[in-house]
Scaffold this motif. Sequence first.
Motif, short mmCIF file in Angstrom:
data_model
loop_
_atom_site.label_atom_id
_atom_site.label_comp_id
_atom_site.label_asym_id
_atom_site.label_seq_id
_atom_site.Cartn_x
_atom_site.Cartn_y
_atom_site.Cartn_z
N ASP A 183 0.86 -1.19 0.00
CA ASP A 183 0.00 0.00 0.00
C ASP A 183 0.90 1.24 0.00
O ASP A 183 1.41 1.65 1.04
N GLN A 184 1.07 1.85 -1.17
CA GLN A 184 2.00 2.97 -1.30
C GLN A 184 1.55 4.18 -0.50
O GLN A 184 2.37 4.90 0.08
N SER A 185 0.25 4.42 -0.45
CA SER A 185 -0.26 5.56 0.32
C SER A 185 0.03 5.38 1.80
O SER A 185 0.43 6.34 2.48
N ASP A 188 3.71 6.03 2.45
CA ASP A 188 4.04 7.45 2.39
C ASP A 188 3.60 8.20 3.64
O ASP A 188 4.27 9.14 4.08
N ARG A 189 2.49 7.80 4.22
CA ARG A 189 1.93 8.55 5.33
C ARG A 189 2.54 8.19 6.68
O ARG A 189 2.50 9.02 7.60
N VAL A 190 3.08 6.99 6.83
CA VAL A 190 3.53 6.59 8.17
C VAL A 190 5.03 6.38 8.28
O VAL A 190 5.57 6.35 9.38
N THR A 194 12.92 4.30 3.81
CA THR A 194 12.51 3.21 2.94
C THR A 194 13.70 2.30 2.66
O THR A 194 14.78 2.79 2.32
N TRP A 195 13.47 1.00 2.84
CA TRP A 195 14.48 -0.01 2.50
C TRP A 195 13.97 -0.79 1.29
O TRP A 195 12.87 -1.35 1.33
N GLY A 210 7.40 7.31 -1.59
CA GLY A 210 7.27 8.02 -2.87
C GLY A 210 8.54 8.75 -3.27
O GLY A 210 9.10 8.52 -4.35
N PRO A 211 9.05 9.68 -2.40
CA PRO A 211 10.30 10.36 -2.73
C PRO A 211 11.49 9.39 -2.85
O PRO A 211 12.38 9.61 -3.67
#
Length: 339
Positions: A183-185, A188-190, A194-195, A210-211
Amino acid sequence: QIRDKSMSTLISESSLSLDFGHQPLFKALSFTLSLGDRIGLVGHNGSGKSSLLALLSGRLSDHSGQLQRAQACRLEYVEQKLPPELMPLSARAILHQAMGAETPAWQVERLLDDLGFETVADTPADRLSGGYHNRLLLGRAIARDPNLLLLDEPSNHLDLPSILWLEDFLRRWRGGFILVSHDQSLLDRVSDKTWFLRDKGLVCIDLPFGPARQALTEADEAAKLRHGSEQKEIERLDASRKRVAEWGRAHDNEKLIRKARSMQKRVDRLKEEQTQLTQNSPWRLRLRGRAMEADFLMSFKGLEVRAAPSAPVLFRAEDFWVKPGDRIALLGENGSGKS
């Protein structure tokens, strides 16, 4: 405020490798996980995300490399399914059991309220929806007062309200976590780091998904340009080597032959040092066969839907069918019968 990193490190890994059958699932992973890290772990299916969580949690020990866990690390792995022996118990009984028999009732009630069990606290787990099961799994984990959660796709099979609840829970959670999710959203929100598990290695970027994905894409594009430029130089030098070698053999010139050998060594060195390109997912699924022509794929006539064979009817599906090409969103509150 300056924080002593040696005091905040929970887990450190060096040259961690795991073999899966006849080939490594991943190799030479090295990273540090600190107090409060909120990490999204992503990768294609089969890249080793669940296996890495299993290694961190201690459920899997057959690996090479060094894995060190600080004394201050209080880690909890959030299971994907409730153990079968808990299914007949109520949410209240399950959480009381996880918190300990001597836990005051008010603490259990507060946790039940925090997890949203106000109206179903005494309902047996086998009559609750998948969304409530996920809340119970999280509740059992946080009842042990961890400072690090390992979550393996907790948003799978959840409806929108349950996903929003999970997002709110993780944003309010004061500890750290590693979250595996598609779940990409949600990522991004929590998350704030990112690994990426890919090419049997680990790429760590201190950005939300995302970034981080954008940064990784830009790095891949730059690597392609470098690889292409390096390949042109390799081909140019190799063509020159072949010409020099031919002249040396044609004229029995030992000096040219030695020069060609020296050029070959340089070509080999350039190949070894050449920029590596990502392989992305190595798995490709191909289905071969003849498509079946039909007016519908499934039909329902008078179907009674229950949470369990002995449970009451949740709803009836009358004269409903699914046609080829249908793209259906299934919506409903927790407990309405989606699963």
